[in-house]
Write a protein that holds these residues in place. Structure first.
Motif, short mmCIF file in Angstrom:
data_model
loop_
_atom_site.label_atom_id
_atom_site.label_comp_id
_atom_site.label_asym_id
_atom_site.label_seq_id
_atom_site.Cartn_x
_atom_site.Cartn_y
_atom_site.Cartn_z
N TYR A 191 0.85 -1.19 0.00
CA TYR A 191 0.00 0.00 0.00
C TYR A 191 0.89 1.24 0.00
CZ TYR A 191 1.02 0.22 5.03
OH TYR A 191 1.65 0.29 6.25
N ALA B 198 -5.10 -1.57 5.53
CA ALA B 198 -4.13 -2.67 5.45
C ALA B 198 -4.02 -3.41 6.77
CB ALA B 198 -2.76 -2.12 5.03
N LEU C 211 2.81 -6.85 5.62
CA LEU C 211 2.52 -5.53 5.09
C LEU C 211 3.80 -4.87 4.61
CD1 LEU C 211 0.02 -4.07 7.71
CD2 LEU C 211 -0.45 -5.43 5.67
#
Length: 582
Positions: free
Chosen positions: A426, A437, A453
């Motif tokens: 992201y 997220a 992530l």
């Protein structure tokens, strides 16, 4: 990236959108005192805020960064534009006629229009703009707006290098231009709505070199009410008034766009350091109630035509195709991490989208069920979206596929017993996506999916990595501006579309998309509605992306700024009429 890219047949809206737009306009009128000011004042400047620096392209044929619209929308114009009910009205063109068989449409241009460097605007500029988008090198360089030209006469021959002349757009005289279509046109007004670039600036520059040349400030020349004056890279972008603007001298002397952090927006608006916050950024939902208490601010909320998605990277392009800027699905490499349809469906069932709307948007939004907006006559999204939050169904699908937690650490291994981990990327600088997220990671952990992530440094890096098909990508967060004048989703979801960043290749989808705009059947809205219902069912079954939510527009401007006209998709309409009283 709210990739706010423009691709767009005139859309017949439902009463819902008309009511919503009317309601939004009424709220704004009430906040403005219920009437417009009779005596606008000249002079002064305003400051707008945006949360990320634009990439710096500033050319409407090539830009891919939505923040560039804060410059482009004030500098460039098209033959036609959309109004409050999303129908087309004249801009550079004052009138038009279509022939009976719908194979040509002729536009009569407004006279006495000049470019911001004083050169006359003529039909040759229109021809040059469209020929540039049909050029063989355009798809290799960008191709982002090729949907404006692919249906025009002679496109295949010209773009394929088999013809030296583009027959799709011709100048009849200095102020008359005709568009010629290969087949009867389903969406002629959209085709004619591209922003126009000046021939005299770019005529001696190969299309492949235009993106680089466009970054030079002296080449950023439009017909619009403001022109780019000063750039402090990454910090501020100053637009000055174009005094000879064809619709009348703008009231404001200048508009400065300042790059600010989302964390400082409330403070800066409260202190009067920012006068306007609109496209593509929006007030954070949690801040909206607080800011309605500031008497010097006017708040606006209305349904948005964009949506946020969790995208699956189905395929990657080869290094050779990336170097050659080629989109050839037969060369693509499947992403083994997410290639199974049922696995993608399991992920969809594991995500509580209602919770995202409630907790992240403070209920200033709704679940997105389709890449076609719910306001459209073609919308079939809710009927085709089976993915209510159902973690148990998700677990059963994963178990059946062989993704099981063999070492009892809470996370599933793949079918071979190896660690199974999905990367979720992201962009930086967007707290809403960062929160999304984190929530998605937690929801997927709940069904045993390990997610890592990965936040990139800024939007330009994120876009480059996405476009160039980093083979380590599995899941990524993205935002799209949905079709606002025609429900045809080809520009984003056809296999060979430049915007198909998932690299989704589905031959049934491509066939349906082609049928949806093929004459003469597509002249009938009922036929198109049936085709797009089938397409949405297919889309939500195969899941190139999972639509997450649509966030309402939460826009704001200082009470000293007048002349704002709010449209369903922007508040940047007619900025030459903006003025301040202090």
């Amino acid at each position: 990236m709210n990739c706010h890219r423009t691709s767009y047949l005139i859309i017949i809206l439902t009463c819902l959108l008309l009511a919503a737009c009317s309601s939004a306009a009424n709220r704004h009128d009430e906040q403005s005192g219920g009437k417009s000011h009779a005596n606008p004042k000249d002079g002064g400047s305003i400051t707008g805020g945006m949360f990320s620096a634009p990439e710096g392209m500033f050319n409407p044929l090539f830009y891919e960064d939505v923040y560039e619209a804060n410059i482009i929308d004030f500098v460039y114009e098209g033959l036609v534009k959309q109004d409050k009910d999303l129908s087309y009205t004249g801009q550079l063109a004052k009138s038009w006629q279509m022939n009976k068989d719908r194979t040509t449409i002729t536009f009569h241009l407004n006279k006495h229009i000049t470019w911001q460097d004083g050169e006359a605007f003529t039909a040759d500029d229109v021809v040059f703009t469209y020929a540039s988008m049909a050029d063989p090198d355009y798809m290799k360089t960008s191709g982002v707006h090729a949907s404006y030209v692919v249906s025009l006469l002679g496109y295949e021959a010209f773009s394929g290098g088999k013809s030296a002349n583009f027959k799709g757009v011709t100048a009849d005289d200095n102020h008359t231009v005709t568009f010629h279509f290969e087949k009867p046109a389903v969406n002629p007004m959209f085709i004619a709505s591209s922003p126009i670039i000046p021939k005299h600036i770019f005529k001696d520059i190969p299309v492949k070199d235009m993106p680089d040349v466009s970054m030079e400030r002296q080449n950023i020349i439009g017909t619009g009410p403001f022109q780019l004056d000063k750039i402090l890279e990454g910090k501020s972008y100053v637009l000055k008034r174009f005094s000879n603007y064809w619709q009348g001298k703008p009231h404001l002397d200048k508009i400065t766009w300042k790059v600010i952090s989302q964390s400082s927006v409330v403070t800066q608006l409260q202190a009067g350091k920012i006068d306007i916050l609109a496209n593509p950024d929006s007030i954070q939902p949690a801040d909206y109630a607080l800011m309605t208490e500031f008497e010097h601010l006017k708040m606006m909320e209305q349904p948005d035509l964009s949506y946020q998605m969790l995208a699956f990277k189905h395929h990657y392009r080869t290094k050779t195709d990336i170097e050659k800027q080629v989109l050839n699905p037969s060369h693509w490499i499947a992403n083994t991490n997410v290639r199974d349809t049922q696995m993608r469906q399991a992920i969809a069932y594991a995500i509580d989208r209602n919770k995202l709307v409630k907790t992240l948007l403070d209920n200033h939004g709704e679940i997105a069920h389709s890449p076609i907006p719910s306001q459209s006559w073609a919308y079939y999204g809710k009927e085709s979206d089976p993915y209510d939050f159902h973690p148990e169904k998700s677990r059963k699908l994963l178990d059946g596929l062989g993704y099981q937690d063999r070492d009892n650490d809470g996370f599933r291994e793949d079918m071979s017993g190896e660690e199974w981990m999905l990367h979720l990327d992201y962009p930086a600088g967007d707290p809403l996506r960062a929160q999304s997220a984190q929530e998605i990671k937690h929801m997927l952990k709940n069904v045993g999916i390990r997610v890592k992530l990965r936040e990139t440094k800024d939007m330009s890096v994120y876009v480059d990595t996405m476009v160039n098909d980093d083979p380590s990508w599995d899941l990524f967060l993205l935002g799209w501006q949905m079709e606002q004048s025609d429900p045809d989703p080809s520009n984003f979801w056809a296999s060979r579309s430049s915007y198909n960043f998932s690299r989704w290749h589905n031959e049934v989808s491509d066939s349906l998309l082609k049928k949806g705009v093929s004459a003469p059947e597509a002249f009938k809205q009922a036929y198109r509605k049936k085709i797009y219902a089938k397409w949405q069912n297919l889309f939500m079954k195969d899941l190139p992306v999972l639509p997450l939510y649509t966030q309402h527009h939460l826009w704001v401007h200082h009470t000293r700024l007048h002349g704002i006209k709010v449209l369903p998709f922007t508040m940047y309409d007619s900025p030459h009429k903006w003025w301040i009283d202090g």
